[in-house]
Motif scaffolding. Structure first.
Motif, short mmCIF file in Angstrom:
data_model
loop_
_atom_site.label_atom_id
_atom_site.label_comp_id
_atom_site.label_asym_id
_atom_site.label_seq_id
_atom_site.Cartn_x
_atom_site.Cartn_y
_atom_site.Cartn_z
N MET A 123 -20.06 22.81 -10.60
CA MET A 123 -19.35 23.98 -10.14
C MET A 123 -18.53 24.56 -11.29
O MET A 123 -18.05 23.83 -12.15
N ALA A 124 -18.34 25.85 -11.26
CA ALA A 124 -17.63 26.53 -12.34
C ALA A 124 -16.17 26.09 -12.38
O ALA A 124 -15.48 26.07 -11.37
N GLY A 125 -15.70 25.73 -13.57
CA GLY A 125 -14.30 25.40 -13.76
C GLY A 125 -13.91 23.95 -13.55
O GLY A 125 -12.74 23.61 -13.73
N GLU A 126 -14.84 23.09 -13.18
CA GLU A 126 -14.47 21.69 -12.88
C GLU A 126 -14.04 20.92 -14.13
O GLU A 126 -13.18 20.06 -14.06
N ARG A 127 -14.66 21.21 -15.27
CA ARG A 127 -14.29 20.48 -16.49
C ARG A 127 -12.85 20.79 -16.90
O ARG A 127 -12.08 19.89 -17.26
N ALA A 128 -12.49 22.06 -16.84
CA ALA A 128 -11.14 22.45 -17.24
C ALA A 128 -10.10 21.88 -16.28
O ALA A 128 -9.05 21.39 -16.68
N ARG A 153 -17.29 35.68 -11.73
CA ARG A 153 -17.37 35.02 -13.05
C ARG A 153 -16.12 35.29 -13.88
O ARG A 153 -15.63 34.41 -14.59
N HIS A 154 -15.61 36.53 -13.80
CA HIS A 154 -14.40 36.86 -14.55
C HIS A 154 -13.21 36.02 -14.06
O HIS A 154 -12.42 35.53 -14.88
N CYS A 155 -13.09 35.83 -12.76
CA CYS A 155 -12.03 34.97 -12.21
C CYS A 155 -12.20 33.53 -12.69
O CYS A 155 -11.22 32.84 -12.98
N CYS A 156 -13.46 33.06 -12.76
CA CYS A 156 -13.71 31.70 -13.28
C CYS A 156 -13.29 31.60 -14.74
O CYS A 156 -12.71 30.58 -15.16
N LEU A 159 -10.95 33.38 -16.25
CA LEU A 159 -9.49 33.38 -16.31
C LEU A 159 -8.91 32.03 -15.87
O LEU A 159 -7.95 31.53 -16.46
N ARG A 160 -9.51 31.43 -14.86
CA ARG A 160 -9.05 30.12 -14.38
C ARG A 160 -9.25 29.05 -15.45
O ARG A 160 -8.36 28.24 -15.71
N ASN A 161 -10.43 29.05 -16.07
CA ASN A 161 -10.69 28.09 -17.14
C ASN A 161 -9.70 28.29 -18.28
O ASN A 161 -9.19 27.32 -18.85
N GLN A 162 -9.44 29.54 -18.63
CA GLN A 162 -8.51 29.83 -19.71
C GLN A 162 -7.12 29.30 -19.38
O GLN A 162 -6.49 28.65 -20.21
N ARG A 163 -6.65 29.54 -18.17
CA ARG A 163 -5.33 29.04 -17.76
C ARG A 163 -5.28 27.52 -17.79
O ARG A 163 -4.30 26.92 -18.23
N CYS A 164 -6.34 26.88 -17.32
CA CYS A 164 -6.37 25.41 -17.29
C CYS A 164 -6.36 24.83 -18.70
O CYS A 164 -5.63 23.87 -18.98
N LEU A 165 -7.16 25.40 -19.60
CA LEU A 165 -7.21 24.88 -20.97
C LEU A 165 -5.89 25.11 -21.70
O LEU A 165 -5.41 24.23 -22.41
N LEU A 166 -5.29 26.28 -21.48
CA LEU A 166 -3.99 26.53 -22.12
C LEU A 166 -2.92 25.61 -21.55
O LEU A 166 -2.06 25.12 -22.28
#
Length: 195
Positions: free
Chosen positions: A1-6, A64-67, A69-76
């Motif tokens: 699923m999108a974003g699980e790694r972050a 996809r754009h929300c995914c 942004l979510r990944n970006q927030r999680c990584l930061l």
């Protein structure tokens, strides 16, 4: 699923209790960035199709754009929280970190720690006159100026302000000024004996 790694990176930091620094997960970070790049490329392709009239792709593009942004927030959040923990380690252990902690840091984090250490040292030298002011001493207000300590490992000679030299050998006990011992206590050389 999108974003699980972050999200997994953030969860791991959340599970690490009391400011403990878990190992840097470079591979998981790289995989999350690869996922973000793939999402971005798919979005770019769909945007060009949506411009040509396929309006059914707009919701997918937004998802996809929300995914992204979510990944970006999680990584930061992951990277920023690690930096806060590393900064706290400077105050806890002093300018030299134990190898077990440095082993969990990336090369960039070690470089950041060294720059932070130099910046703090420069500031402490600029404050407090000729000798500077050591802000890492007396983090907690002292109850007495002298404390009884036990040496946990052989350290060698240790000089006190009045010029007296004390030989710190394993299992030896000494009555020393608190402010001279605090750094060695944090480094694990001395142990405060509570009576």
């Amino acid at each position: 699923m999108a974003g699980e790694r972050a999200v997994g990176l953030v969860r791991e930091l959340h599970r690490a209790a009391g400011g403990h620094l878990p190992p840097f997960r470079a591979e998981e970070l790289r995989q999350a960035l690869e996922e973000m790049r793939a999402l971005y490329e798919r979005n770019q392709a769909d945007v060009s199709e949506a411009k040509s009239g396929r309006t059914d792709l707009i919701f997918l593009i937004r998802f996809r754009h929300c995914c992204l942004l979510r990944n970006q927030r999680c990584l930061l959040a992951y990277l920023y929280d690690r930096l806060l923990r590393i900064r706290a380690l400077r105050w806890e252990y002093g300018s030299v970190l134990p190898n077990t902690i440095q082993f969990h840091m990336s090369a960039e984090e070690v470089e950041w720690f060294n720059r932070y250490k130099k910046s703090l040292a420069t500031y402490m030298r600029s404050v407090g006159g000729e000798e500077g002011l050591d802000l890492t001493q007396d983090i907690k207000p002292p109850k007495s100026l002298y404390i009884e300590v036990r040496c946990l490992k052989d350290y060698g000679e240790f000089e006190i302000d009045d010029g007296t030299t004390v030989l710190l050998k394993k299992n030896s006990q000494h009555f020393l000024p608190r402010w001279k011992c605090e750094q060695l206590i944090r480094q694990g050389v001395l142990e405060h004996i509570l009576s």
